[in-house]
Write an enzyme that holds these catalytic residues in place. Structure first.
Site: not given
Ligand code: GLN
Length: 537
Positions: A381, A507, A509
């Site tokens: 992400c 994600h 994970e």
């Molecule tokens: N802050 C980033 C976004 O909102 C990444 C979010 C995250 O890593 N979950 O796109």
């Protein structure tokens, strides 16, 4: 339908979630279908708006629910299918009750905690029971017995048990038996008092799971049994495990927790077959290989902020029969001391998700170090956005390239707000959330690892790769190996001419289990071993 309620006493952080999950593992392996559910007594509608300092990781489900991290344990330990119905907070309960009141559902009555709030809590157990089509529902009640916030939940489960009838409900109380060094003794008084609190409400636990650092001998078991009105054999010792949380099901099986539960609930089912689980533990305790992975984050001092990431790394290790030493690195230290000093000697570098500006430049330095030194890199992400910014700045020469999250006036907004996010003003539950399909490019590293062309992965973000820059990146060897099915959103990137540089907007994970490690983590650990030991696994 049978119901198990798990409450907690004395202190928080006793591992109630892991106890509930481990019981789920045992019952599933006895052939039962199990669903797990969590009640959280706080007033937030969900933990999505809470800081990691308050709450640890926010765990995301397929349906986009932002939930308590215990639901991550439920998914990792069992095959239970979770939706937003599996995590109820006081906030949700009160919101529903107040909505009902406005709609006139209560027909002029005075709306009260008992029965209206407690009825709504019971309805939520019933909804799950009707939907889940399982044999047993395990409900974990968050918080500690005696908390004001938790009272309506305890009252609700007491009432629920009354209606469900005998042998259909099992109350398990997870409690703490501290070892007092000066006295050289385990002390049972806090447990006695905690059980007394429960009994005051009208719940007498069937089973006590006693967390302790020293063995609970027969005398102590007798004492706990007598003072707490729980049969001696139902006083279960739950010592700290030595190597891994995945040992807990085996340990609780040795203490016959699953037998006790089955007996309480009149369930006649065979003993569990835990052979595959034992093999996982073998790989965790005595792996053939070893690697060191650096996780570059900003909440590294917290145990729980990157829970699923740490677990997935361990699963990736299990898949490769490889023990993993996770080195937790503060991105700000890299800013201060330089990447070379901090990152030297690691087999691989992982940059997890995150929000806010602190530590961003350190993470960019980590991605640069991994790219230039051909160290395996896995970005999750924010970790993908970081890799994009780094490549823009240092390979494409886009001076000042950034995400508009951190620099709204950047001359090169290589990461920018998703279109659907532009009008959003509310904070809670408004990100791009949950499982969405990702199409993979044939022959890419990710595609080969997944062995599939379309995969479903979970999301939690507001920003995305800016397509205005796509061609320039591609021309320079930055591959877009996964996109949304319409091709518009970048989901996965890889670097050509690098042994393993893979990063995802989603994600992974949240989709990894010890008995089915996620392909990207499996591939990352294999590449890490190759890098660290200069030979393939
Ligand atoms: N802050 C980033 C976004 O909102 C990444 C979010 C995250 O890593 N979950 O796109």
């Amino acid at each position: 339908m049978k119901y198990i309620f798990v409450t907690g006493g004395v202190v928080s952080s006793l591992g109630k979630g892991i106890t509930a999950s481990a019981l789920g593992t045992l019952l599933e392996n006895r052939g039962l279908k199990v669903a797990l559910q969590k009640f959280d007594p706080y007033l937030n509608l969900d933990p999505g708006t809470m800081s990691p300092y308050q709450h640890g990781e926010v765990y995301v489900l397929d349906d986009g629910a932002e939930t308590d991290l215990d639901l991550g344990h439920y998914e990792r330990f069992t095959s239970t299918k979770l939706t937003r119905k599996n995590n109820t907070t006081s906030g949700q309960v009160y919101q529903q009750v107040l909505d009902n009141e406005r709609k006139g559902v209560y027909l002029g009555k005075t709306v009260q905690v008992i029965p209206h709030v407690t009825d709504e809590i019971q309805r939520r157990i019933q909804v799950l029971a009707d939907d889940a089509k399982v044999d047993v529902i395990i409900t974990e009640v968050g918080g500690t017995t005696g908390d004001i916030e938790g009272l309506p939940f305890l009252e609700a489960i007491r009432e629920f048990a009354l209606d469900a009838g005998p042998h259909n409900v099992c109350f398990i109380h997870v409690t703490y038996v501290p070892f007092i060094k000066a006295a050289g003794e385990l002390k049972t008084k806090p447990t006695q008092q905690s059980v007394a609190k429960l009994r005051e409400i009208g719940i007498t636990p069937h089973i006590l799971v006693c967390r302790c650092e020293q063995p609970l001998d027969l005398e102590l078991r007798k004492k706990v049994s007598m003072f707490c009105s729980v049969p001696q054999e139902a006083v279960v010792e739950h010592k700290d495990v030595e190597h891994s949380i995945y040992e807990v099901p085996l340990m609780l099986q040795r203490e016959r927790l699953d037998d006790l539960v089955c007996r309480t609930l009149n369930l006649t089912v065979p003993q569990p077959n835990m052979a595959h689980w034992q093999e996982i533990i073998r790989k965790l305790i005595a792996p053939q290989h070893r690697v060191r992975i650096g996780v570059v984050g900003k909440y590294i001092e917290l145990q729980d902020a990157y829970k699923s990431v740490y677990e997935s790394i361990i699963h990736g290790g299990v898949a490769n029969d490889c023990g993993v030493e996770i080195v937790k690195l503060d991105a700000e230290d890299i800013e201060k001391d330089g990447a070379d000093k901090i990152l030297k000697g690691l087999g691989g570098i992982l940059v997890p998700g995150g929000f806010g500006e602190r530590g961003i430049e350190g993470k960019i330095l980590a991605a640069k170090f991994a790219r230039e030194n051909k160290v395996p890199y896995l970005g999750l992400c924010l970790g993908m956005q970081i890799a994009t910014i780094e490549f823009g700045r240092h390979v494409l020469g886009l001076k000042g390239a950034h995400s508009t999250e951190f620099d709204p006036n950047t001359p090169h907004p290589v990461i920018a707000l998703l279109d659907e996010q532009r009008e959003v003003t509310q904070k809670g539950g408004t990100m791009r959330l949950g499982a969405q399909p990702c199409q993979l490019v044939m022959g890419s590293k990710a595609q080969l690892l997944y062995g599939a062309f379309v995969v479903n992965e979970r999301h939690r973000h507001r920003y995305e790769f800016n397509n205005d820059y796509r061609q320039r990146y591609e021309d320079a060897g930055f591959t877009f190996s996964g996109t949304s099915t319409d091709g518009k959103l970048v989901e996965l990137i890889e670097l050509k001419d690098h042994p393993f540089f893979v990063a995802s907007q989603f994600h992974p994970e949240f989709m990894s289990k010890p008995n089915s490690p996620h392909p990207l983590f499996r591939g990352f650990i294999a590449a890490t071993h190759q890098h660290q030991h200069n030979k393939p696994l």
